[in-house]
Design a protein around this motif. Structure first.
Motif, mmCIF file in Angstrom:
data_model
loop_
_atom_site.group_PDB
_atom_site.id
_atom_site.type_symbol
_atom_site.label_atom_id
_atom_site.label_comp_id
_atom_site.label_asym_id
_atom_site.label_seq_id
_atom_site.Cartn_x
_atom_site.Cartn_y
_atom_site.Cartn_z
ATOM 1 N N ASN A 26 49.696 42.418 8.608
ATOM 2 C CA ASN A 26 50.967 42.863 9.175
ATOM 3 C C ASN A 26 52.014 41.865 8.707
ATOM 4 O OD1 ASN A 26 51.942 44.981 10.710
ATOM 5 N ND2 ASN A 26 50.611 44.457 12.440
ATOM 6 N N LEU A 27 52.978 42.305 7.915
ATOM 7 C CA LEU A 27 53.961 41.406 7.330
ATOM 8 C C LEU A 27 55.356 41.729 7.833
ATOM 9 C CD1 LEU A 27 52.709 41.606 3.635
ATOM 10 C CD2 LEU A 27 52.011 39.988 5.404
ATOM 11 N N GLY A 28 56.129 40.699 8.113
ATOM 12 C CA GLY A 28 57.528 40.858 8.495
ATOM 13 C C GLY A 28 58.416 40.204 7.455
ATOM 14 N N ALA A 40 59.371 42.331 -6.138
ATOM 15 C CA ALA A 40 58.890 41.136 -6.840
ATOM 16 C C ALA A 40 57.813 40.432 -6.015
ATOM 17 C CB ALA A 40 60.048 40.192 -7.133
ATOM 18 N N PHE A 41 58.022 40.348 -4.697
ATOM 19 C CA PHE A 41 57.019 39.748 -3.811
ATOM 20 C C PHE A 41 55.702 40.524 -3.891
ATOM 21 C CE2 PHE A 41 54.743 40.243 0.172
ATOM 22 C CZ PHE A 41 54.359 38.934 0.428
ATOM 23 N N LEU A 42 55.791 41.857 -3.792
ATOM 24 C CA LEU A 42 54.575 42.683 -3.828
ATOM 25 C C LEU A 42 53.855 42.566 -5.163
ATOM 26 C CD1 LEU A 42 55.831 45.842 -1.920
ATOM 27 C CD2 LEU A 42 54.234 44.107 -1.096
ATOM 28 N N ASP A 43 54.601 42.507 -6.266
ATOM 29 C CA ASP A 43 53.977 42.313 -7.576
ATOM 30 C C ASP A 43 53.217 40.988 -7.623
ATOM 31 O OD1 ASP A 43 54.930 44.744 -8.495
ATOM 32 O OD2 ASP A 43 56.655 43.867 -9.554
ATOM 33 N N ALA A 44 53.852 39.920 -7.145
ATOM 34 C CA ALA A 44 53.201 38.607 -7.116
ATOM 35 C C ALA A 44 51.988 38.623 -6.195
ATOM 36 C CB ALA A 44 54.202 37.543 -6.668
ATOM 37 N N PHE A 45 52.120 39.276 -5.054
ATOM 38 C CA PHE A 45 51.013 39.375 -4.099
ATOM 39 C C PHE A 45 49.803 40.062 -4.742
ATOM 40 C CE2 PHE A 45 49.010 42.081 -0.743
ATOM 41 C CZ PHE A 45 48.379 41.064 -0.044
ATOM 42 N N LEU A 46 50.047 41.172 -5.406
ATOM 43 C CA LEU A 46 48.939 41.914 -6.018
ATOM 44 C C LEU A 46 48.271 41.136 -7.141
ATOM 45 C CD1 LEU A 46 50.456 45.511 -6.032
ATOM 46 C CD2 LEU A 46 48.698 44.593 -4.502
ATOM 47 N N VAL A 47 49.047 40.394 -7.920
ATOM 48 C CA VAL A 47 48.475 39.632 -9.034
ATOM 49 C C VAL A 47 47.850 38.322 -8.557
ATOM 50 C CG1 VAL A 47 49.026 38.396 -11.169
ATOM 51 C CG2 VAL A 47 49.990 40.667 -10.758
ATOM 52 N N GLU A 61 54.264 48.214 2.176
ATOM 53 C CA GLU A 61 54.795 46.880 1.940
ATOM 54 C C GLU A 61 54.710 45.971 3.159
ATOM 55 O OE1 GLU A 61 59.511 47.862 2.374
ATOM 56 O OE2 GLU A 61 58.560 48.252 0.452
ATOM 57 N N ASP A 62 54.522 46.549 4.362
ATOM 58 C CA ASP A 62 54.476 45.688 5.547
ATOM 59 C C ASP A 62 53.174 45.780 6.353
ATOM 60 O OD1 ASP A 62 54.924 48.240 6.440
ATOM 61 O OD2 ASP A 62 56.467 47.698 7.879
ATOM 62 N N PHE A 63 52.286 46.693 6.008
ATOM 63 C CA PHE A 63 51.007 46.820 6.714
ATOM 64 C C PHE A 63 49.960 47.379 5.760
ATOM 65 C CE2 PHE A 63 47.864 49.279 9.083
ATOM 66 C CZ PHE A 63 47.417 48.317 9.979
ATOM 67 N N GLY A 64 48.744 46.827 5.832
ATOM 68 C CA GLY A 64 47.687 47.350 4.979
ATOM 69 C C GLY A 64 46.352 46.699 5.243
ATOM 70 N N LEU A 65 45.377 47.097 4.444
ATOM 71 C CA LEU A 65 43.999 46.618 4.554
ATOM 72 C C LEU A 65 43.611 45.935 3.260
ATOM 73 C CD1 LEU A 65 41.223 46.788 6.200
ATOM 74 C CD2 LEU A 65 40.732 48.714 4.708
ATOM 75 N N VAL A 66 42.984 44.775 3.374
ATOM 76 C CA VAL A 66 42.465 44.056 2.212
ATOM 77 C C VAL A 66 40.955 44.213 2.210
ATOM 78 C CG1 VAL A 66 42.217 41.802 1.113
ATOM 79 C CG2 VAL A 66 44.357 42.401 2.252
ATOM 80 N N CYS A 67 40.416 44.619 1.066
ATOM 81 C CA CYS A 67 38.974 44.760 0.915
ATOM 82 C C CYS A 67 38.578 44.242 -0.464
ATOM 83 C CB CYS A 67 38.540 46.211 1.105
ATOM 84 S SG CYS A 67 39.422 47.381 0.070
ATOM 85 N N ARG A 89 54.943 31.823 1.582
ATOM 86 C CA ARG A 89 56.017 32.614 0.960
ATOM 87 C C ARG A 89 57.284 32.609 1.824
ATOM 88 N NH1 ARG A 89 54.866 34.122 -4.324
ATOM 89 N NH2 ARG A 89 56.752 35.365 -4.016
ATOM 90 N N SER A 90 58.402 32.347 1.176
ATOM 91 C CA SER A 90 59.681 32.276 1.892
ATOM 92 C C SER A 90 60.259 33.650 2.219
ATOM 93 C CB SER A 90 60.689 31.477 1.066
ATOM 94 O OG SER A 90 60.927 32.146 -0.171
ATOM 95 N N GLU A 91 59.760 34.722 1.590
ATOM 96 C CA GLU A 91 60.281 36.068 1.849
ATOM 97 C C GLU A 91 59.869 36.607 3.221
ATOM 98 O OE1 GLU A 91 59.140 35.947 -2.601
ATOM 99 O OE2 GLU A 91 58.300 35.253 -0.713
ATOM 100 N N LEU A 92 58.853 36.003 3.827
ATOM 101 C CA LEU A 92 58.290 36.527 5.072
ATOM 102 C C LEU A 92 58.739 35.727 6.289
ATOM 103 C CD1 LEU A 92 54.635 37.091 3.796
ATOM 104 C CD2 LEU A 92 56.443 38.795 4.037
ATOM 105 N N THR A 93 58.971 36.452 7.376
ATOM 106 C CA THR A 93 59.281 35.796 8.648
ATOM 107 C C THR A 93 58.054 35.757 9.551
ATOM 108 O OG1 THR A 93 60.053 37.884 9.587
ATOM 109 C CG2 THR A 93 61.714 36.444 8.608
#
Length: 114
Positions: A26-28, A40-47, A61-67, A89-93
Motif C-alpha cells: 500500500n503506497l502513498g 518514473a518511480f514505477l519504472d525504477a520500482f519494477l527494474v 500504482e498505489d496498491f498491489g501484490l508482490v510474488c 524513496r522520497s516520492e512516497l509519504t
C-alpha cells in the motif's frame, strides 16, 4: 472442498506443500507529484526492486501484490529488501508492507515449513 486431493491436484491449486507466498503493498504518494514523476518511480520500482530480485508486481500504482516471478514463494529477505527500497524513496509519504501471505488463497493461513 475435498481434503483428500492427489499430489497433482494440490500442485495445480497451489495448496498444502505447493502453497506460494507473496505480500501486499500500500503506497502513498506525495500530493504534488506529477504523473511523469510517478511513472518514473514505477519504472525504477519494477527494474530495481522487482526484476533485480526475481520478483513480480501485480496491481496499480498505489496498491498491489508482490510474488515470485516464477513458481514458488517470496521469502522474508526479499520482502525486507523491497520494504527497504520503498522506504528510501522520497516520492512516497507512506509505505505499508503486509506480512507474507498465501498469494493464491489470501484467506488461507500460511503452512509452517517442517
Amino acid at each position: 472442498m475435498a481434503t483428500n486431493r492427489s499430489r497433482r491436484l494440490r500442485k495445480k491449486l497451489c495448496v498444502d506443500e505447493f502453497q506460494e507466498l507473496g505480500f501486499e503493498l500500500n503506497l502513498g504518494f506525495k500530493e504534488d507529484l506529477s504523473d511523469e514523476a510517478i511513472d518514473a518511480f514505477l519504472d525504477a520500482f519494477l527494474v530495481d526492486a522487482m526484476d533485480a530480485h526475481g520478483l513480480d508486481y501485480v496491481g496499480g500504482e498505489d496498491f498491489g501484490l508482490v510474488c515470485l516471478a516464477k513458481r514458488g514463494s517470496v521469502n522474508e529477505e526479499q520482502r525486507a529488501i523491497v520494504e527497504g527500497w520503498l522506504k528510501g524513496r522520497s516520492e512516497l509519504t507512506s509505505v505499508e508492507v503486509s506480512p507474507l501471505m498465501d498469494a493464491w488463497h489470501p484467506e488461507t493461513p500460511i503452512k509452517s515449513v517442517v
